[in-house]
Design a protein around this motif. Structure first.
Motif, PDB file in Angstrom:
ATOM      1  N   GLY A 295       0.571  -1.368  -0.455  1.00  0.00           N
ATOM      2  CA  GLY A 295      -0.542  -0.487   0.311  1.00  0.00           C
ATOM      3  C   GLY A 295       0.548   0.961   0.089  1.00  0.00           C
ATOM      4  N   PHE A 296       2.048   1.285  -0.094  1.00  0.00           N
ATOM      5  CA  PHE A 296       2.514   2.283   0.725  1.00  0.00           C
ATOM      6  C   PHE A 296       3.590   2.611  -1.167  1.00  0.00           C
ATOM      7  CE2 PHE A 296       7.167   5.089   0.621  1.00  0.00           C
ATOM      8  CZ  PHE A 296       6.712   5.998   1.271  1.00  0.00           C
ATOM      9  N   THR A 297       3.772   3.464  -2.462  1.00  0.00           N
ATOM     10  CA  THR A 297       3.733   4.082  -3.183  1.00  0.00           C
ATOM     11  C   THR A 297       4.306   5.695  -3.117  1.00  0.00           C
ATOM     12  OG1 THR A 297       1.935   3.321  -4.154  1.00  0.00           O
ATOM     13  CG2 THR A 297       3.049   4.797  -5.364  1.00  0.00           C
ATOM     14  N   LEU A 298       5.583   5.539  -2.985  1.00  0.00           N
ATOM     15  CA  LEU A 298       6.456   6.765  -3.016  1.00  0.00           C
ATOM     16  C   LEU A 298       6.346   7.967  -4.679  1.00  0.00           C
ATOM     17  CD1 LEU A 298       9.105   8.158  -1.881  1.00  0.00           C
ATOM     18  CD2 LEU A 298      10.361   7.011  -3.479  1.00  0.00           C
ATOM     19  N   GLU A 299       6.220   9.568  -3.992  1.00  0.00           N
ATOM     20  CA  GLU A 299       5.914  10.160  -4.760  1.00  0.00           C
ATOM     21  C   GLU A 299       6.791  10.687  -5.604  1.00  0.00           C
ATOM     22  OE1 GLU A 299       2.506  11.422  -5.299  1.00  0.00           O
ATOM     23  OE2 GLU A 299       1.416   9.757  -4.109  1.00  0.00           O
ATOM     24  N   THR A 300       7.175  10.845  -6.517  1.00  0.00           N
ATOM     25  CA  THR A 300       8.073  11.258  -7.690  1.00  0.00           C
ATOM     26  C   THR A 300       7.808  12.737  -8.080  1.00  0.00           C
ATOM     27  OG1 THR A 300       8.174   9.937  -9.739  1.00  0.00           O
ATOM     28  CG2 THR A 300       8.630   9.123  -7.985  1.00  0.00           C
ATOM     29  N   GLY A 301       8.721  13.343  -8.291  1.00  0.00           N
ATOM     30  CA  GLY A 301       8.829  15.006  -9.026  1.00  0.00           C
ATOM     31  C   GLY A 301      10.100  15.352  -9.202  1.00  0.00           C
ATOM     32  N   GLU A 302       9.945  16.746  -9.011  1.00  0.00           N
ATOM     33  CA  GLU A 302      11.462  17.348 -10.070  1.00  0.00           C
ATOM     34  C   GLU A 302      11.949  17.684  -8.942  1.00  0.00           C
ATOM     35  OE1 GLU A 302      13.272  21.629 -10.833  1.00  0.00           O
ATOM     36  OE2 GLU A 302      10.934  21.574 -10.456  1.00  0.00           O
ATOM     37  N   ILE A 303      13.490  17.417  -9.066  1.00  0.00           N
ATOM     38  CA  ILE A 303      14.457  17.025  -7.695  1.00  0.00           C
ATOM     39  C   ILE A 303      15.412  18.250  -8.163  1.00  0.00           C
ATOM     40  CG2 ILE A 303      16.901  16.370  -7.614  1.00  0.00           C
ATOM     41  CD1 ILE A 303      15.932  13.562  -8.139  1.00  0.00           C
ATOM     42  N   LEU A 304      15.514  19.118  -6.887  1.00  0.00           N
ATOM     43  CA  LEU A 304      16.044  20.633  -6.989  1.00  0.00           C
ATOM     44  C   LEU A 304      18.177  20.247  -6.847  1.00  0.00           C
ATOM     45  CD1 LEU A 304      13.237  22.009  -4.741  1.00  0.00           C
ATOM     46  CD2 LEU A 304      13.570  22.215  -6.720  1.00  0.00           C
ATOM     47  N   GLU A 305      18.075  19.624  -6.229  1.00  0.00           N
ATOM     48  CA  GLU A 305      19.259  19.609  -5.551  1.00  0.00           C
ATOM     49  C   GLU A 305      19.941  18.235  -5.318  1.00  0.00           C
ATOM     50  OE1 GLU A 305      21.484  20.853  -1.802  1.00  0.00           O
ATOM     51  OE2 GLU A 305      21.150  22.806  -2.270  1.00  0.00           O
ATOM     52  N   LYS A 306      21.398  17.460  -5.846  1.00  0.00           N
ATOM     53  CA  LYS A 306      21.738  16.456  -5.147  1.00  0.00           C
ATOM     54  C   LYS A 306      23.260  16.713  -4.613  1.00  0.00           C
ATOM     55  CE  LYS A 306      20.612  15.154  -9.110  1.00  0.00           C
ATOM     56  NZ  LYS A 306      20.796  13.771 -10.179  1.00  0.00           N
ATOM     57  N   GLY A 307      23.583  15.814  -3.885  1.00  0.00           N
ATOM     58  CA  GLY A 307      24.423  15.739  -2.438  1.00  0.00           C
ATOM     59  C   GLY A 307      25.469  14.812  -1.962  1.00  0.00           C
ATOM     60  N   VAL A 308      26.667  14.052  -2.049  1.00  0.00           N
ATOM     61  CA  VAL A 308      26.989  13.040  -1.189  1.00  0.00           C
ATOM     62  C   VAL A 308      27.261  13.555  -0.493  1.00  0.00           C
ATOM     63  CG1 VAL A 308      28.536  11.569  -1.307  1.00  0.00           C
ATOM     64  CG2 VAL A 308      27.476  12.204  -3.250  1.00  0.00           C
ATOM     65  N   THR A 309      27.713  12.821   0.867  1.00  0.00           N
ATOM     66  CA  THR A 309      27.642  13.671   2.095  1.00  0.00           C
ATOM     67  C   THR A 309      29.180  12.216   2.783  1.00  0.00           C
ATOM     68  OG1 THR A 309      25.856  14.895   2.756  1.00  0.00           O
ATOM     69  CG2 THR A 309      26.968  14.181   4.826  1.00  0.00           C
ATOM     70  N   PRO A 310      29.501  12.649   3.219  1.00  0.00           N
ATOM     71  CA  PRO A 310      30.513  11.146   3.867  1.00  0.00           C
ATOM     72  C   PRO A 310      30.301  11.306   5.319  1.00  0.00           C
ATOM     73  CG  PRO A 310      31.625  13.183   3.584  1.00  0.00           C
ATOM     74  CD  PRO A 310      30.965  13.271   3.121  1.00  0.00           C
TER      75      PRO A 310
END
Length: 384
Positions: A247-262
């Motif tokens: 019953g769980f569905t992940l809503e998707t949309g416009e990605i505004l920012e991405k980054g990698v954090t150690p």
């Protein structure tokens, strides 16, 4: 120039310290190497403990927080095809968390300091601290700032901690064999509370910043390249790790920012030397799984404010002398909790079947025992 407290760093720790000192009638100057726009837009943690919220409200900078922050009464642990809620309202009924972005806290503090005539200096170059055991001063951009105390609130890569002579500090550190890919997306949250998901594919976290903006994290290799993570792959992996219950569905949309954090655990002690006092990330780092970084900085600043208020009012130094010890008691509790949450929910490359079964066994214990769930809840919302 002369002031009572020279503060290096205009993140949450430095700005809050400056404002709390102002409320006590103590002058300060804040020096920041980045631009105002940069520090106001830097996306960081967004989970505020009850004590942090109380501090901001008492300091008169909580109006927008109360209006726009998202109070949460629990979190969800998702693993093994099932969802398990940790109910704060039952386990720790006097405390909760509030989701409110760190950059929003920074904006509120900058506005408050400028409205009160605070001296904030952005884009300063060549900051150095001097004479920490005598009459301390700070140089920057060809200028000199004399002060009675220096507060190093300039983060892990700042100049404050490296200014302490070699051999004074003892460093405790652990690096983890993975990083977090953080994603900010213009999409309605798919759940009302944070979801911590443990899967054989790796860890995932569903969070939010507002009713229209969501925040997600994926466990990735420590050398992950953003070029290898186009939007389509990000959403596919988030779905694979979060859509694991019926019953769980992940809503998707416009990605505004991405980054990698150690992912790193780090403590330098003592948190003081001479007239220099470290606060926040300049003294300690925790993996973000436990949502403790910003909250630890606020706790440090509360301790330092009380110590400085006593010193400037009466000349008493007992609280300043005990500043590091007072902070480190909470720091090490948060270090353990953050390490525990991290090792409980992430997959490890060298993990064998025995290790995976231990993880699942402890997750079963946390989600079935009121005592274990209470331990998680009271550490998550923040100890008194």
């Amino acid at each position: 120039m002369r002031t009572q407290v020279g503060i290096i760093g205009a993140g949450p720790a430095g700005l809050l310290l400056s404002h709390l000192l102002h409320l006590r009638g103590i002058s300060s100057v804040v020096l920041e190497r980045r631009s105002r726009e940069h520090v106001e837009q830097r996306v960081r943690a967004g989970v505020l403990e009850q004590g942090t919220v109380d501090t901001l409200i008492a300091a008169g900078v909580g109006e927008r927080l109360l209006r726009e922050g998202l109070p949460h009464e629990g979190i969800e642990l998702r693993y093994g095809g099932a969802a398990h809620r940790i109910p704060f309202e039952k386990l720790v009924p006097d405390r909760r968390i509030t989701v409110y972005g760190q950059q929003e806290v920074v904006r509120d503090l900058i506005d408050a300091r400028l409205a009160a005539g605070g001296d904030l200096r952005f884009e300063v170059d060549d900051v150095e601290v001097h004479d920490l055991e005598g009459a301390p001063y700070v140089t920057f951009g060809g200028e000199r700032l004399d002060c009675e105390v220096i507060a190093g609130c300039d983060g892990f890569h700042g100049v404050s901690r490296p200014s302490i002579p070699e051999g004074v500090l003892t460093v405790f550190e652990r690096e983890y064999p993975f990083a977090w890919l953080g994603v900010l997306a213009r999409v309605r949250p798919s759940a009302e509370e944070l979801i911590y998901a443990r899967t054989d594919r790796g860890f995932a976290l569903h969070s939010m910043r507002s009713p229209e903006v969501s925040r997600f994290y994926l466990q990735v290799p420590p050398d992950a390249d953003l070029a290898d993570w186009p939007d389509e792959r990000v959403w596919a992996e988030l779905k694979a790790r979060l859509e694991t219950i019926p019953g769980f569905t992940l809503e998707t949309g416009e990605i505004l920012e991405k980054g990698v954090t150690p992912m790193r655990s780090f403590v330098a002690e003592p948190m003081q030397y001479g007239r220099l006092y470290l606060a926040g990330d300049s003294a300690h780092i925790v993996p973000p799984t436990g949502a403790k970084g910003l909250n630890l900085a606020v706790a440090d600043v509360n301790n330092l404010t009380e110590a400085l208020a006593a010193y400037f009012a009466t000349g008493a130094t007992d609280l300043l002398d005990g500043y590091s010890a007072a902070c480190l008691r909470r720091v090490w509790r948060a270090q353990h909790f953050s390490w525990w949450m991290t090792t409980l929910l992430h997959t490890f490359d060298d993990e064998d079947a025995y290790g995976r079964r231990l993880q699942l066994s402890y997750l079963d214990y946390v989600t079935s025992s009121a005592a274990a769930a209470t331990t998680l809840a009271e550490n998550y919302v923040g100890l008194s």
